[in-house]
Each structure stands twice: as C-alpha cells, then as structure tokens.
Write an enzyme that holds these catalytic residues in place. Structure first.
Site, PDB file in Angstrom:
ATOM      1  N   ARG A  87      11.988   8.896  -1.747  1.00 41.01           N
ATOM      2  CA  ARG A  87      10.542   9.069  -1.554  1.00 41.01           C
ATOM      3  C   ARG A  87      10.236  10.560  -1.370  1.00 41.01           C
ATOM      4  O   ARG A  87      11.121  11.364  -1.058  1.00 41.01           O
ATOM      5  CB  ARG A  87      10.153   8.286  -0.304  1.00 41.01           C
ATOM      6  CG  ARG A  87       8.675   8.290   0.013  1.00 41.01           C
ATOM      7  CD  ARG A  87       8.386   7.101   0.892  1.00 41.01           C
ATOM      8  NE  ARG A  87       7.138   7.160   1.629  1.00 41.01           N
ATOM      9  CZ  ARG A  87       5.940   6.898   1.132  1.00 41.01           C
ATOM     10  NH1 ARG A  87       5.795   6.601  -0.143  1.00 41.01           N
ATOM     11  NH2 ARG A  87       4.870   6.912   1.909  1.00 41.01           N
ATOM     12  N   THR A 127       0.847   2.137  -7.830  1.00 42.58           N
ATOM     13  CA  THR A 127       2.221   1.892  -7.402  1.00 42.58           C
ATOM     14  C   THR A 127       2.780   0.796  -8.304  1.00 42.58           C
ATOM     15  O   THR A 127       2.013   0.097  -8.967  1.00 42.58           O
ATOM     16  CB  THR A 127       2.301   1.511  -5.909  1.00 42.58           C
ATOM     17  OG1 THR A 127       1.753   2.584  -5.156  1.00 42.58           O
ATOM     18  CG2 THR A 127       3.701   1.226  -5.412  1.00 42.58           C
ATOM     19  N   ASP A 159      -0.042   9.466   3.123  1.00 38.72           N
ATOM     20  CA  ASP A 159       0.620   8.373   3.835  1.00 38.72           C
ATOM     21  C   ASP A 159       1.054   8.775   5.249  1.00 38.72           C
ATOM     22  O   ASP A 159       1.480   7.933   6.036  1.00 38.72           O
ATOM     23  CB  ASP A 159       1.828   7.853   3.042  1.00 38.72           C
ATOM     24  CG  ASP A 159       1.401   6.893   1.937  1.00 38.72           C
ATOM     25  OD1 ASP A 159       0.301   6.327   2.026  1.00 38.72           O
ATOM     26  OD2 ASP A 159       2.169   6.706   0.968  1.00 38.72           O
ATOM     27  N   SER A 172       5.855   4.392   4.713  1.00 42.23           N
ATOM     28  CA  SER A 172       5.415   3.690   3.507  1.00 42.23           C
ATOM     29  C   SER A 172       5.269   2.199   3.764  1.00 42.23           C
ATOM     30  O   SER A 172       5.987   1.629   4.589  1.00 42.23           O
ATOM     31  CB  SER A 172       6.461   3.892   2.406  1.00 42.23           C
ATOM     32  OG  SER A 172       6.131   3.120   1.279  1.00 42.23           O
ATOM     33  N   GLY A 183       0.492  -2.273  -3.710  1.00 41.98           N
ATOM     34  CA  GLY A 183      -0.740  -2.791  -3.108  1.00 41.98           C
ATOM     35  C   GLY A 183      -1.053  -2.195  -1.755  1.00 41.98           C
ATOM     36  O   GLY A 183      -1.700  -2.855  -0.932  1.00 41.98           O
TER      37      GLY A 183
HETATM   38  O1  DON Z   1       3.983   4.073   0.220  1.00 39.46           O
HETATM   39  C1  DON Z   1       2.893   3.572   0.454  1.00 39.46           C
HETATM   40  O2  DON Z   1       2.668   2.841   1.391  1.00 39.46           O
HETATM   41  C2  DON Z   1       1.763   3.863  -0.503  1.00 39.46           C
HETATM   42  N1  DON Z   1       1.952   5.151  -1.087  1.00 39.46           N
HETATM   43  C3  DON Z   1       1.730   2.792  -1.544  1.00 39.46           C
HETATM   44  C4  DON Z   1       0.525   2.911  -2.411  1.00 39.46           C
HETATM   45  C5  DON Z   1       0.193   1.698  -3.158  1.00 39.46           C
HETATM   46  O3  DON Z   1       0.853   0.700  -3.107  1.00 39.46           O
HETATM   47  C6  DON Z   1      -1.043   1.783  -3.966  1.00 39.46           C
HETATM   48  N2  DON Z   1      -1.403   0.560  -4.547  1.00 39.46           N
HETATM   49  N3  DON Z   1      -1.442  -0.348  -5.014  1.00 39.46           N
END
Ligand code: DON
Length: 605
Positions: free
Chosen positions: A146, A402, A444, A473, A495
């Site tokens: 990440r 994502t 985040d 995350s 999501g």
């Molecule tokens: O890591 C995370 O929690 C976010 N960056 C994830 C973003 C995401 O899932 C966007 N959408 N569907």
C-alpha cells in the site's frame, strides 16, 4: 418472501394508475385508444415478468437479490481447473492466459493486476497500491504494498485548508499523493513466487494499453465526473477520440481508450523491473514533478519504499478457519464482527425473525466500525490500546472505485487481492509522459482525530499522518480454509467503508445461511457504521413488518443502492469427488468470472 413480492406488485400497480390519467388527459381519441392499449400491454408484460430465478436447481425470489438486469450466467461461472473472479472480463482472461502458458496463481494474479491498471484507470493503477493474500504450496502469506506517507508529510498538514470537502487537498491534487507501492509490490511478489517471465505476464496489459479497449459505461461516467479536476495532460489521455485540441471532451461509452504512455511504463517494468520507478529515471522525474507542483514525494521516499510481507491473521468462525490481512488492512475489524456473531443462531433468525437477524448484523458492524475508528492505524507506528472519542460524521461520498479479484486453482493455490488508487481517478493527476494515474490515498489518514474522510470514516490519533506511515485501509481480502488448511473461499471487495460490511455478509451468507455463491453475493445487504447513526439498506430488502420492527428497535433506515462489490471464488467437491470452482463477479459491477475445466498445465518450477 411473499410479503416482499406483494410490496413490489403493489408499487407497480400504483405507478401505472398514476400514469393513466396523464396520458389520457392531453390526447385525441385515437391516441387514447393506443394509450389504453399500451397500458394494458404494460400491465400484462409486468405481470408476466418472472419474479424468481433458478440457480443450481433452486429457485430464488428476484426481490431479494441485486442483479442489475444481468443474466446469472454472465456473473456466475463454474469450472474444474481454476476460477478467477474480477471486475473486468479481459482482466480475468489475462489471468487465464497465464495458466494456459504454464504459469501459476502468482503469474495469473500479476497479469490480472496489470490488466486492471489499464482497464480500470479510475480504480487502480501503477500509481496506487494494495494488499494481496497468497496461499501457495500450503503456506499463506500477506503482502502489503500500500502507499505510504511521504517523509515531508505531517500530522496537521491539511488542517489549515479552507477548501470544501470535494476540493480538499487531501483528495485532489499533488499533496494528496502518497508514495505508490503497486510496481514494488507486484515485482516483489513475482521475484519471490512467479514462474513466467515478467514480459509474458505484462503482455496482455501492454496490448490493452497499446491497442485500446472499448470504454464501458462506468468508465465514461467516472471520467465525466472527474473531468473538471483533471490536468490538461490527463484530460488529453481520457478524452473522447471524437474531440480534439482545446475542446476536449471526456470519454464516451463505446470509444476506444488507448494509453500509449502507460504501455511504455508497463514495457519498462517488463524489461527493468521496479528500479527505474523507485531509484532510476522515472523516480527522478517524479521527484522533480512533485517539487514543481508542490507535492511532497522525494527521491528518498521512492528509494526507501518497502513491501511488507507478513503472516496473515487467522481466526475460527464456527468450524471454519478465516484468514485475512492484518492492520493497516481492516481484516482485524472483520474478525471482531464475526466474533460478535459467532454465538448468534443466524440461520434460524434469518428464517423466522428477520428483524433480529439484521439487528445482530448491525450490532456486530457497529462494534467493528467503532473499534476501527478508535484503534485503527499502522501498527508500526501506534500502540493499539489508546482509544479516543470520535465525533459524529456523515457518509459523504459514493465511490465505485478500487478493485478486487479472487483466484483458487486445482493445485490448492489461491490469491485474494484488493488494489486501489483510492478515490475515483485518485488525485486526478497523471505522471507526465508515463501515463500513471497518481493515488490520493493520503485521504485515508485521519486528517484530524474525529474529522471524517471521503467515506465518512473518522479515525483517532492511531491513524494520524506521519512520514513513512501507511494509512489505515478498509480493504479486507479474505480466505476461508478447510480442515486441511486449503482455501475453499477467496473473497474481498472495493467500496470504501462498505468493504468490511459487504465481506462480512458474503461470509455469513455462505457459512451460516448455506447460500449458493451467486446468492451469497447478490443478496441485498445492509451497512451500519454507527457514525452516522443510519442503517443503510438496499431498496426493498425488508418486508414492511421487518422494517417496522427495526424502526421500533431504534434504527434510522435509509434505502439506497450500496456500492461495494464482492468478487468471490468457492471450491466445492461434487458427488463424483472432483473439485468444482465457482466464481462470482458481483452483479453490482461490470465484471465476469473466468475459469476453465481443462487440466492445469504442470507448473514451471
Ligand atoms: O483503502 C481504503 O480504505 C480506500 N482507499 C478504499 C477506497 C475504495 O474502496 C473506493 N471505492 N469503492
């Protein structure tokens, strides 16, 4: 079931009754006859619409599922050799090509990841990062590639910003970019466990970038939404080929998207690995670009980027072993939720007392999300036992971005990986000349304890910004193992904050309710993260009496489509004793699983 069916019928009837006078009011006699005929035909056709579907010999009420008009055969496949479920058929096929060429699950996973970087540039990319659970030859490993905070980042860097949430510098522009991990992650995993040459693995992605692919509705929608924030250079890549010069227009469905610069980046990775991007010429260019534009990433940040390889988290749920990703993924909060459900008779409640079933789910979610907002953060930087109060927030934005894919094969190997550039088209910047969309994963972090991010999630000091730290995350890749420690389920979802609750429900549907894999994924879901104190639910999930009981229990219900998409592969033994692999690409998305029943080639050792 009956009550819900009744509800749908009742609503259709009401709509049509309202419709008749409008048509008849302003029309001639002849038109009135046609209109009346039209209404009668509509009534007949709506009453003939099948209200149930048949899957694997069983019948299910459509009312309980989200299929978005998709035929089950498109989103649910079975095979005997292996199965891949992703959010893009060409990406699933790229993985299949690796198996056909004698590659293993790792080769397939990398080919899928690279293809997704090309075909879903709004969701993932070389400028992003992710988590990958790998089960190979009996061992399970957790890879964290990440994004990390640049060393110049600091705790209060976004506090003085006067921007509205939609133009926040933690979400849009150069200061929202964290040090990308995708190229380091994929090349590392390849160097450890891949069997095919990287050039072979990258070939499908290079071809998709160079020759282009047809733009699908979600991509054109995402391009249109992000358009005004894109730099001119980025707009020229994601513009409709029918537009040109100063009057560039965003991609339209059906256009062919060609990404020559991205193909060049992929080719360079194939030839030289990660070095040009972390220590060499591209790293140099990126650092210079950042400096010019006010971003924070330096060559030092790129040089010192490390992929973390660790043991996964494991826990027992009923008689199953659940394996997931440790912090800063949200696997640990999924386990909290499962733990709170383990003593509940969920199957019985689902059948006889639906309100109690949803109440149990919501309370488990509440516990997990509360724990997340209080304790969630990069364990390399925090002590896990310092809970702090968090403040009320709103679930601000919807994002369909994502991506996730799952694989299980006949050799007993599996991958479950969620990858991202965070928000749609990330920071809305692209590395000039290299076609790499840069993430906005700095959002985040908790911008300040108690201040919600794009998904309405608050965090505490544990997730505050610090140079080198990984933002917390929601991504939660999961395996479920059998008694022999071999994966029988691989799943996960994109999501935002809804990832954890959607993965939880897919697991409960499979383990507690014994649902068929497609039904596990397509069954309507709820989401309750306590802050805000709203029970989000997919429309028409509850019967009127269940809804009333839930309101009596104190829930504020809001019906809306939920945006997490689950990608799941399940392995079962059929009556003849051979394995069947079942793949589901959530009908809420665009994907299609891919599998084959051909024998797997002998892996290249
Ligand atoms: O890591 C995370 O929690 C976010 N960056 C994830 C973003 C995401 O899932 C966007 N959408 N569907």
């Amino acid at each position: 079931m009956y009550t819900q069916g009744y509800l749908e019928f009742h609503q259709e009837t009401m709509d049509i009754n309202l419709f008749i006078p409008k048509i008849l009011q302003n029309s001639t006699r002849r038109n009135r006859t046609f209109s009346a005929l039209f209404v009668v035909l509509s009534l007949i056709s709506s009453s003939c619409k099948p209200t149930s579907i048949h899957i694997d010999g069983l019948s299910y009420s459509k009312q309980e599922l989200v299929l978005k008009g998709k035929k089950p055969a498109l989103v649910y496949k079975k095979a005997h050799g292996y199965m891949i479920a992703s959010d893009s058929l060409p990406a699933s096929e790229a993985g299949a090509q690796m198996y056909t060429s004698g590659g293993n699950v790792v080769d397939a996973a990398i080919a899928i990841s690279l293809a997704l970087c090309v075909i879903r540039p709004q969701s993932t990319g070389l400028g992003g990062g992710g988590f990958l659970l790998l089960h190979l030859n009996g061992k399970t490993l957790a890879f964290d590639f990440r994004e990390r905070a640049p060393r110049l980042a600091h705790r209060d860097m976004y506090l003085k910003s006067t921007h509205s949430s939609s133009t926040s510098p933690s979400l849009i522009g150069y200061r929202s970019i964290a040090v990308p991990g995708m190229i380091a992650g994929l090349t590392k995993i390849h160097s450890l466990y891949g069997t095919l040459p990287f050039s072979k693995i990258a070939a499908p992605a290079i071809s998709l970038a160079e020759n282009g692919f047809r733009v699908y509705p979600d991509l054109s929608r995402a391009t249109q939404k992000a358009w005004k924030d894109m730099t001119h250079g980025m707009q020229s890549i994601f513009s409709s080929p029918q537009s040109s010069g100063r009057s560039l227009q965003p991609l339209q469905t059906g256009d062919i998207l060609i990404q020559k610069d991205l193909a060049k980046s992929l080719r360079l990775i194939s030839q030289k690995g990660k070095n040009p991007f972390y220590t060499g010429k591209v790293a140099q260019l990126m650092a210079l670009w950042m400096k010019q534009k006010g971003g924070l990433i330096t060559r030092g940040d790129l040089n010192s980027y490390r992929v973390f390889l660790s043991k996964p988290l494991t826990a027992k749920y009923h008689d199953r072993k659940i394996v997931t990703m440790p912090l800063p993924s949200s696997g640990t909060f999924l386990l909290t939720m499962l733990n709170s459900l383990a003593s509940q008779p969920l199957a019985k409640l689902y059948k006889d007392q639906k309100e109690k079933y949803y109440h149990s789910l919501a309370q488990a979610m509440k516990q997990g999300y509360e724990e997340r907002s209080q304790k969630g953060g990069d364990p390399r930087f925090i002590k896990q036992n310092s809970p702090e109060k968090t403040s009320l927030n709103q679930s601000k934005k919807e994002s369909q971005e994502t991506t996730h894919f799952s694989i299980i094969d006949r050799n007993g190997n599996a991958v479950s990986s969620t990858q991202s550039i965070n928000y749609s088209f990330g920071s809305r910047t692209i590395l000039p000349g290299w076609g790499i969309v840069m993430n906005d994963t700095m959002d985040d972090f908790s911008i300040s304890p108690g201040v919600p991010n794009a998904y309405g999630l608050t965090g505490s000091e544990a997730n505050s910004i610090y140079g080198g730290k990984t933002p917390l995350s929601s991504m939660t890749p999961v395996f479920v193992m059998d008694q022999e420690n071999s994966p029988i389920l691989a799943l996960g979802a994109p999501g935002g904050s809804h990832i954890i609750s959607s993965v939880l429900q897919a697991l409960v549907h499979d383990i507690d309710l014994g649902m068929n894999p497609l039904i596990s994924v397509a069954t309507k879901r709820i989401h309750y993260q306590y802050n805000p104190d709203i029970l989000f639910a997919e429309p028409k999930i509850f019967s009127p009496s269940t809804q009333k009981e839930l309101i009596n229990l104190g829930y504020h219900i809001q019906f809306q489509p939920l945006w997490a998409k689950v990608f799941l592969v399940k392995r079962v033994k059929n009556q003849q004793g051979s394995f069947v692999f079942m793949g589901v690409s959530d009908p809420r998305g665009n994907g299609s699983p891919y599998g084959t029943s051909l024998p797997l080639p002998i892996p290249n050792e």
